[in-house]
Structure formats: C-alpha cells, structure tokens
Design an enzyme around this catalytic site. Structure first.
Site, short mmCIF file in Angstrom:
data_model
loop_
_atom_site.label_atom_id
_atom_site.label_comp_id
_atom_site.label_asym_id
_atom_site.label_seq_id
_atom_site.Cartn_x
_atom_site.Cartn_y
_atom_site.Cartn_z
N HIS A 155 10.91 -16.57 -3.07
CA HIS A 155 11.96 -17.51 -3.43
C HIS A 155 13.30 -16.84 -4.20
O HIS A 155 14.25 -17.66 -4.40
CB HIS A 155 11.60 -18.85 -4.53
CG HIS A 155 10.34 -19.48 -3.62
ND1 HIS A 155 10.58 -20.36 -2.62
CD2 HIS A 155 8.92 -19.78 -3.87
CE1 HIS A 155 9.50 -20.79 -2.25
NE2 HIS A 155 8.50 -20.57 -3.08
N ASP A 192 3.57 -18.25 3.95
CA ASP A 192 3.31 -19.18 2.45
C ASP A 192 3.65 -20.53 2.91
O ASP A 192 4.64 -20.79 3.56
CB ASP A 192 4.32 -18.51 1.41
CG ASP A 192 4.33 -19.20 0.22
OD1 ASP A 192 3.50 -18.61 -0.83
OD2 ASP A 192 4.52 -20.33 0.02
N HIS A 194 5.37 -22.54 1.55
CA HIS A 194 6.60 -23.15 0.76
C HIS A 194 7.73 -22.10 1.68
O HIS A 194 7.44 -21.11 2.07
CB HIS A 194 6.65 -22.67 -0.68
CG HIS A 194 5.79 -23.26 -1.41
ND1 HIS A 194 4.67 -22.83 -2.07
CD2 HIS A 194 5.58 -24.67 -1.60
CE1 HIS A 194 3.96 -23.88 -2.64
NE2 HIS A 194 4.45 -25.11 -2.45
N ASP A 280 -1.18 -20.42 0.23
CA ASP A 280 -1.03 -21.99 -0.35
C ASP A 280 -1.29 -23.04 0.74
O ASP A 280 -0.95 -24.14 0.27
CB ASP A 280 -0.15 -22.12 -1.26
CG ASP A 280 1.24 -21.29 -1.00
OD1 ASP A 280 1.19 -20.83 0.25
OD2 ASP A 280 2.12 -21.00 -1.86
#
Ligand code: ZN
Length: 387
Positions: A155, A192, A194, A280
């Site tokens: 991120h 991931d 996200h 995740d």
C-alpha cells in the site's frame, strides 16, 4: 509430524528455495488498538490486527515443521537511502526517520499505521529483506525465495505510507534488480485480499511492469482497484485488477488464475515474477470477508512456480504482505512455502476439512461475471501495450 517427515518431491532444482526471516520483524510494534482503529471512548483497547503474531507464528511453523533446514537461509540487510529513494521521495523517507527517533513513535501516513521508536530501521530491514531475496534469485544463489518480511509494503505510495506499509518492499526490490542486474520486464502478482494500490500507483505509467491485483472489491482502499483501472499514459494496459465480491472462495480464486493470471503472464513474458503474498483472503481473516483455504494458496503458488519455470528460468520471489489470523496464516504460509520449494512437511491444515464444506466455495455466477470482465479488460489492456 516434525522434522523427519520432510521429504523432497520433484526435480532437485526445486529444493533450491531461499527463506528469509529476521527476529527484528517481530519487534515492529503497532501497539494497542481496537483492531485497527485507535482505542477511544467506547472502543476498548485490544491488540492491533497487524501484530507480530501472524508472522512469528508462520516463522515458527516453518522451523518446527523441519522445512527450514531444507531451505537456503538468506539474511536481510537494511535498505539504504539510495535503495529507498529509487521509489520514495526524500520527503517521505525523512519524515519516517524523524518520527522513528521519537520515543513515542509515529504513524506511516494514514493514522492507522502506527510504529514505535526505531520503526524506520525495521521497515528498512523489511525492504532490504525483499531486496536480498531478489538478489539471491537474480545471482543464482537460489532458484526462488520466500521473504517473510514485516512491515508489509504493497500500500505504500511514493510520498507516504498507508495500510500498515511504510516502504514499497516489492518495488524497491524490482528497482534494485533493474539497476544491478539489468532486468527489464517484471510482473507483480498481488493476491493479498486488499488492492495493491501502492505498487499499482508506482508503476501506473511504466509499460515494463505488469501489476495484477486480485482483491476483495473496495475493501481497502475503498476507492481503487476497479476492473477499469488499467494504468495511465504509456502504462495503459500494464495494470490488471480483479475486484472479487465478498464471499469469494477457492472456486473464484482458481478461476481467476486460469482466466486472468496465466494468460496475462504468458503474453507479457516477464523476466522476473514477484508475488505480493498476503494470506488475508483466508477464511478466518478479521480484515476481509473471503473463504480461501490453504490448498488454494498451495495451488496458486504451484501454478506460479510453473509459470516462472516456463517464462523466466524459475525466477520468482514471494514477499509477505498481509494476513491477520494468527492461527490460520501459518498454515497458508506453510502450504505456499511447500509449493514453492517442492518439499512436503507432512503437516496437514486442521481447519480445511471443515471449511472446504462451507457453502460458497464453488464459483458463483456474480463472481464469474467480475472475472469475465477482468479477463476481457486484461486482454484489451495487453493489446494496448502492443503485446
Ligand atoms: Zn491485505
């Protein structure tokens, strides 16, 4: 089964897998929080979801399973200012250094990504971990590698950190490989849960870097990662997004691999494949609403190893990102490392027999619609890149 149960499968070359972990990664301190929001009146203090436990327990299982002895130990070094500055502004680097010298610590940039006194040094060692794993693969010391680094990186933006990420570990390693090994075309596969918004932003205008992100639709960040987001300027077509609906399980992820990931990588023909490996999307994760189990991480890793073998002499680095279930991340990580190395620890995932029977593991029509749109967008985008 411990130690003696480890057996090697496949050609010997696949046991040439590097493993990188450092105790300091477990010392990165995110403190107390109500999950990820600051504890406040009405929100009882608890551990921060991005705690050391999810990673230290993964490292522990690699050790206790007996796998670690059969992997090639790679040691990290701190990324230098030069290493970081290939991706990040001096403003960001200096801001992190200044906050890191404060005994009360600081925040990476969004108010929910705390770090303690000395956090800059651990983040630099994290970036330097992915970098050293990449160097070991590029100079032939190992065939592929898993870098269990922390804090994560996908991120982080050029000018600030966010989402528990201070520095863009994968991008920093890619730029190191470009400078020191002359690498040109690189693919980043980010599974991931996200959106890999930082990596995508860094490479949005770079036709030499293909980013593929498979994520839960608008989970985090909530304003990026749509199918139609495909890069900018000269880089249009270099970003591929698969924003899966909440509730997606093994069927949706494997279909994404078949219809989007494999054909795109085959067309792009990278010289190096980086995986932003978050666990995740796992069925027990507190920061997502997906149903993935460890066997799917095993299968996705195996299929990525096969692609790397076909396309780029096996050059593949997995860099750890998220994954917030302390009990389940280790089994997902073990499955990935077994698939990466061709080793078998003999340890079974004790949760999976139940979770494979959960309704919704098979691909659902509304998930298939998203994957079909992403498949078409990826093909159009690669055509625009002239590939
Ligand atoms: Zn994540």
């Amino acid at each position: 089964m411990i130690g003696p149960g480890v057996t090697a499968h496949g050609p010997p070359k696949l046991s040439q897998t590097g493993w990188l972990w450092h105790e300091a990664y477990g010392w990165h301190d995110t403190g107390r929080a109500a999950g990820y929001v600051t504890a406040q009146p009405g929100a009882q203090p608890f551990t921060h979801f991005e705690s050391a436990e999810t990673k230290t327990r993964f490292a522990s299982l690699i050790e206790v399973s007996g796998l670690r002895e059969q992997l090639v130990d790679i040691r990290p070094r701190p990324a230098t200012i030069d290493d970081l500055h290939r991706v990040h502004s001096m403003k960001h680097i200096n801001a992190m250094r200044a906050q890191s010298s404060n005994p009360r610590g600081g925040d990476m940039g969004d108010g929910t990504s705390p770090f303690a006194w000395g956090g800059y040094d651990i983040a630099a060692l994290s970036a330097g971990g992915t970098l050293e794993a990449t160097r070991a693969v590029m100079d032939g010391a190992v065939r592929n590698a898993y870098a269990l680094v922390r804090p994560p990186g996908h991120h982080a933006l050029p000018d600030r950190g966010m989402g528990f990420c201070m520095f863009a570990n994968v991008a920093i390693a890619i730029e190191y490989a470009r400078v020191h090994f002359g690498v040109d075309r690189v693919a980043v596969l980010d599974w991931d849960v996200h959106h890999g918004n930082g990596t995508e932003t860094i490479y949005a205008q770079d036709p030499r870097t293909l980013t593929i992100s498979i994520h839960q639709d608008r989970n985090f960040p909530t304003d990026s990662g749509d199918v139609t987001d495909n890069g900018r300027g000269r880089g249009v077509g270099s970003a591929i997004n698969v924003p899966l609906p909440p509730g997606s399980g093994n069927g949706a992820y494997l279909d994404t691999f078949t219809r989007v990931v494999e054909p795109s990588l085959m067309r792009f023909k990278p010289e190096l494949i980086m995986v932003a490996a978050g666990f995740d999307a796992g069925a027990a994760d507190p920061l997502s609403a997906m149903l993935v189990t460890s066997s799917t991480y095993r299968t996705m890793t195996s299929r990525t190893v096969e692609l790397a073998e076909q396309l780029c002499d096996g050059r593949l680095i997995m860099s750890h990102e998220g994954g917030y279930s302390p009990v389940y991340v280790p089994f997902c990580g073990l499955a990935a490392v077994e698939a990466l190395s061709g080793l078998d620890s003999g340890i079974a995932d004790p949760f999976e027999p139940d979770w494979l029977n959960w309704a919704g593991q098979d691909i659902q029509p509304h998930q298939e619609q998203v994957i079909a749109r992403a498949q078409a967008a990826a093909a159009d985008g690669l055509a625009q890149l002239g590939i």
